[in-house]
Design an enzyme around this catalytic site. Structure first.
Site, mmCIF file in Angstrom:
data_model
loop_
_atom_site.group_PDB
_atom_site.id
_atom_site.type_symbol
_atom_site.label_atom_id
_atom_site.label_comp_id
_atom_site.label_asym_id
_atom_site.label_seq_id
_atom_site.Cartn_x
_atom_site.Cartn_y
_atom_site.Cartn_z
ATOM 1 N N ARG A 10 0.819 -1.240 0.000
ATOM 2 C CA ARG A 10 0.000 0.000 0.000
ATOM 3 C C ARG A 10 0.836 1.267 0.000
ATOM 4 N NH1 ARG A 10 -2.874 -3.248 3.691
ATOM 5 N NH2 ARG A 10 -4.671 -4.202 2.678
ATOM 6 N N LYS A 35 2.983 11.208 -11.746
ATOM 7 C CA LYS A 35 2.083 10.345 -12.525
ATOM 8 C C LYS A 35 2.790 9.023 -12.759
ATOM 9 C CE LYS A 35 -0.989 13.286 -15.192
ATOM 10 N NZ LYS A 35 -1.360 13.751 -16.548
ATOM 11 N N GLU A 51 9.007 17.279 -25.589
ATOM 12 C CA GLU A 51 8.382 17.672 -24.309
ATOM 13 C C GLU A 51 8.988 18.985 -23.792
ATOM 14 O OE1 GLU A 51 5.742 16.121 -23.186
ATOM 15 O OE2 GLU A 51 5.900 13.948 -23.460
ATOM 16 N N LYS A 101 7.155 22.641 -14.986
ATOM 17 C CA LYS A 101 6.303 21.517 -14.591
ATOM 18 C C LYS A 101 6.005 21.550 -13.095
ATOM 19 C CE LYS A 101 5.029 16.805 -14.982
ATOM 20 N NZ LYS A 101 5.100 15.537 -15.685
ATOM 21 N N GLU A 161 -4.535 16.783 -11.359
ATOM 22 C CA GLU A 161 -5.150 17.144 -12.643
ATOM 23 C C GLU A 161 -6.661 17.362 -12.561
ATOM 24 O OE1 GLU A 161 -3.187 15.375 -16.093
ATOM 25 O OE2 GLU A 161 -5.141 15.325 -17.070
ATOM 26 N N ARG A 219 -3.410 21.313 -14.703
ATOM 27 C CA ARG A 219 -2.385 20.321 -15.055
ATOM 28 C C ARG A 219 -2.639 19.692 -16.427
ATOM 29 N NH1 ARG A 219 0.821 15.778 -11.450
ATOM 30 N NH2 ARG A 219 1.897 14.896 -13.243
ATOM 31 N N ASN A 266 -0.761 18.087 -21.150
ATOM 32 C CA ASN A 266 -1.084 17.053 -22.135
ATOM 33 C C ASN A 266 -1.292 17.620 -23.529
ATOM 34 O OD1 ASN A 266 -1.027 14.782 -20.433
ATOM 35 N ND2 ASN A 266 -2.981 15.420 -19.569
ATOM 36 N N HIS A 281 -1.174 15.369 -26.523
ATOM 37 C CA HIS A 281 -1.118 13.977 -26.075
ATOM 38 C C HIS A 281 -2.362 13.173 -26.465
ATOM 39 C CE1 HIS A 281 2.345 15.401 -23.944
ATOM 40 N NE2 HIS A 281 2.529 14.276 -23.284
ATOM 41 N N HIS A 328 -1.345 9.949 -28.031
ATOM 42 C CA HIS A 328 -1.678 8.642 -27.448
ATOM 43 C C HIS A 328 -2.455 7.785 -28.450
ATOM 44 C CE1 HIS A 328 -1.231 10.027 -22.968
ATOM 45 N NE2 HIS A 328 -0.079 9.820 -23.567
ATOM 46 N N HIS A 384 7.173 7.885 -27.814
ATOM 47 C CA HIS A 384 6.172 8.755 -27.186
ATOM 48 C C HIS A 384 6.384 10.221 -27.608
ATOM 49 C CE1 HIS A 384 3.459 10.385 -24.173
ATOM 50 N NE2 HIS A 384 4.428 11.172 -23.747
HETATM 51 P P1 NAD Z 1 12.009 4.814 -22.525
HETATM 52 O O1 NAD Z 1 11.895 4.741 -21.075
HETATM 53 O O2 NAD Z 1 11.490 3.681 -23.320
HETATM 54 O O3 NAD Z 1 13.541 5.058 -22.886
HETATM 55 C C1 NAD Z 1 13.882 5.184 -24.236
HETATM 56 C C2 NAD Z 1 15.027 4.253 -24.636
HETATM 57 O O4 NAD Z 1 16.265 4.810 -24.205
HETATM 58 C C3 NAD Z 1 14.959 2.878 -24.043
HETATM 59 O O5 NAD Z 1 15.407 1.943 -24.979
HETATM 60 C C4 NAD Z 1 15.927 2.948 -22.886
HETATM 61 O O6 NAD Z 1 16.440 1.724 -22.492
HETATM 62 C C5 NAD Z 1 16.995 3.830 -23.458
HETATM 63 N N1 NAD Z 1 17.788 4.595 -22.514
HETATM 64 C C6 NAD Z 1 17.370 5.211 -21.398
HETATM 65 N N2 NAD Z 1 18.346 5.949 -20.884
HETATM 66 C C7 NAD Z 1 19.432 5.765 -21.664
HETATM 67 C C8 NAD Z 1 20.747 6.276 -21.647
HETATM 68 N N3 NAD Z 1 21.131 7.177 -20.753
HETATM 69 N N4 NAD Z 1 21.619 5.863 -22.580
HETATM 70 C C9 NAD Z 1 21.214 4.988 -23.548
HETATM 71 N N5 NAD Z 1 19.961 4.498 -23.637
HETATM 72 C C10 NAD Z 1 19.080 4.891 -22.702
HETATM 73 O O7 NAD Z 1 11.271 6.117 -23.099
HETATM 74 P P2 NAD Z 1 11.146 7.604 -22.552
HETATM 75 O O8 NAD Z 1 10.995 8.428 -23.748
HETATM 76 O O9 NAD Z 1 12.154 7.925 -21.549
HETATM 77 O O10 NAD Z 1 9.752 7.574 -21.767
HETATM 78 C C11 NAD Z 1 8.548 7.327 -22.429
HETATM 79 C C12 NAD Z 1 7.531 6.883 -21.412
HETATM 80 O O11 NAD Z 1 7.314 7.926 -20.464
HETATM 81 C C13 NAD Z 1 6.185 6.573 -22.004
HETATM 82 O O12 NAD Z 1 5.729 5.366 -21.465
HETATM 83 C C14 NAD Z 1 5.311 7.716 -21.542
HETATM 84 O O13 NAD Z 1 3.965 7.345 -21.391
HETATM 85 C C15 NAD Z 1 5.939 8.070 -20.243
HETATM 86 N N6 NAD Z 1 5.676 9.439 -19.809
HETATM 87 C C16 NAD Z 1 5.222 9.620 -18.558
HETATM 88 C C17 NAD Z 1 5.006 10.902 -18.085
HETATM 89 C C18 NAD Z 1 4.597 11.114 -16.666
HETATM 90 O O14 NAD Z 1 4.243 12.239 -16.316
HETATM 91 N N7 NAD Z 1 4.637 10.102 -15.839
HETATM 92 C C19 NAD Z 1 5.272 12.002 -18.918
HETATM 93 C C20 NAD Z 1 5.749 11.777 -20.200
HETATM 94 C C21 NAD Z 1 5.948 10.471 -20.649
HETATM 95 N N1 GLY Z 2 3.029 14.489 -18.511
HETATM 96 C C1 GLY Z 2 1.773 15.040 -18.092
HETATM 97 C C2 GLY Z 2 1.680 15.262 -16.644
HETATM 98 O O1 GLY Z 2 2.587 14.986 -15.892
HETATM 99 O O2 GLY Z 2 0.669 15.726 -16.185
#
Ligand code: NAD
Ligand code: GLY
Length: 386
Positions: free
Chosen positions: A143, A165, A207, A249, A259, A263, A267, A270, A274, A287
């Site tokens: 939890r 998030k 972003e 942010k 949100e 907030r 998006n 997005h 998405h 993404h």
């Molecule tokens: P990812 O986590 O898939 O990383 C991208 C690639 O880079 C992967 O292959 C990873 O292994 C590689 N990698 C990571 N760091 C590295 C480094 N330093 N050197 C070499 N390779 C490296 O993708 P991302 O773009 O980081 O994240 C996308 C995800 O984030 C999506 O799932 C999206 O929905 C999510 N997201 C969440 C929020 C939030 O607010 N929580 C906001 C935006 C995106």
């Molecule tokens: N990436 C959108 C949020 O954090 O609200």
């Protein structure tokens, strides 16, 4: 030593004087202010060596969650930083397609098998996929246990690691299962970006550009003027762009953690993005690439609705193209695909789709007051140019 320039900034409007001050910082700290859930974001070159991770670990056990790409690059360094603790690790397969409940279970398997209790701390070492899954695992395990974000992609450093998030995907929709759950700290070492592939780096820039578009027109202009050194991954320019992104942010999240209103402007693009990711079963575009095309679609809709000058859409397209980012949806997507997938967006309330539109660079609004005719025109235009 952390040199904070946060106190110098009272508005999101950044003067060149402040920009100069921040550019000379060795290391910067941005605070996410959420009462007893507040936390620092450390930003700088060499930050992984500089930051005492143990200061954010309450108990004796830690589980580091990472993937097969990142583990050989940075896991040793993290484990050394956690000397004195029992450090377990789980090394997951790499990719958005593994961001699901099955993979989440692998994290729980490790925690339970190694007798981690409520004082354990999870450490997310990786991009947004690892960060989102680790955060959600931390929110659920017994939890709720603490976690630390160590983002290693640009996208994770400027967006996903900040704001709490957390989620996994469902086959029918992106990030459909998750929780708002804040980390103890975010540690951003800009040096980790030296190993990031160009395509991933560009996806993160989408972003970064988003913040300029939704809330900070001065930052957008700064990006137009400095995109060359950003693409060249100049360390100080990068640290400054990351700091500005995190500040923007953090301010939005502090105003609206879960949100309920403002907030949602984070998006921008997005809802369209998405839809693209879901259409491709999370296996083709990144993404950030989907968000880039989605932001153009949102801007074009805003222009069709008469609230955004066409010249601003052109500026956005030029900046994204300089970063080699897509500015139109995939060629095989049709307007009906978007309409079918967009109704599952998390911004749908009581069956009513809401979208983030632009009234100018630096000014976004969330609204359900758009005409379906305008939306159809924007989808037709985007799908023709794809
Ligand atoms: P990812 O986590 O898939 O990383 C991208 C690639 O880079 C992967 O292959 C990873 O292994 C590689 N990698 C990571 N760091 C590295 C480094 N330093 N050197 C070499 N390779 C490296 O993708 P991302 O773009 O980081 O994240 C996308 C995800 O984030 C999506 O799932 C999206 O929905 C999510 N997201 C969440 C929020 C939030 O607010 N929580 C906001 C935006 C995106
Ligand atoms: N990436 C959108 C949020 O954090 O609200």
């Amino acid at each position: 030593m952390h040199v904070s320039c946060g106190s110098k900034i009272t508005k999101l409007t950044i003067t060149s004087f402040i920009a100069e001050q921040c550019m000379t910082s060795i290391s910067t700290q941005v605070q996410v202010s959420l009462g007893d859930r507040s936390y620092p974001i450390f930003i700088g070159s060499g930050e992984l060596k500089r930051t005492d991770l143990n200061a954010f670990v309450g108990g004796q056990k830690v589980l580091v969650v990472t993937n097969k790409t990142i583990a050989p690059l940075y896991l040793d360094q993290i484990e050394q930083q956690l000397a004195g603790k029992q450090v377990d690790r789980v090394i997951l397969d790499d990719g958005e397609k593994y961001k699901n409940l099955d993979t989440l279970n692998l994290i729980f398997d490790q925690l339970i098998a190694n007798h981690h209790d409520r004082k354990t701390t999870l450490v997310a070492l990786g991009g947004g996929v690892i960060g989102d899954m680790t955060g959600f695992a931390a929110a659920c395990y017994q939890r709720g246990v603490p976690f630390i974000q160590i983002p290693t992609t640009l996208l994770a450093q400027v967006d996903s690691s900040v704001g709490g998030k957390t989620a996994v995907n469902h086959a029918m929709g992106k990030n459909m299962i998750g929780a708002f759950y804040q980390p103890q700290a975010v540690v951003i070492d800009t040096d980790t970006l030296t190993t990031l592939p160009d395509r991933e780096f560009a996806a993160g820039l989408a972003e970064v550009i988003k913040y300029g578009l939704i809330i900070d027109s001065d930052f957008f202009v700064w990006l137009e003027n400095n995109i060359g050194s950003l693409l060249g991954r100049d360390s100080q320019t990068l640290a400054y762009a990351i700091e500005l992104s995190c500040k923007n942010k953090a301010r939005i999240v502090a105003e609206d953690e879960t949100e309920q209103g403002i907030r949602a402007i984070l998006n921008l693009g997005h809802t369209f993005g998405h839809a693209i990711e879901t259409f491709q079963h999370y296996q083709q575009w990144l993404h950030g690439e989907a968000v880039a095309a989605g932001m153009v679609m949102a801007a074009q809709l805003s222009a069709i609705a008469g609230i955004l000058p066409q010249a601003e859409v052109t500026r956005l397209i030029q900046l994204l193209q300089t970063c080699s980012l897509p500015v139109a949806p995939p060629r095989d997507m049709r307007p009906d695909d978007f309409l079918r997938l967009m109704v599952r967006d998390k911004k749908v309330l009581d069956g009513q789709l809401r979208l983030v539109l632009l009234q100018g660079i630096g000014h976004a609004q969330v609204t359900d007051q758009f005409s379906m005719d305008h939306l159809n025109q924007a989808l037709d235009l985007a799908c023709q140019s794809g």
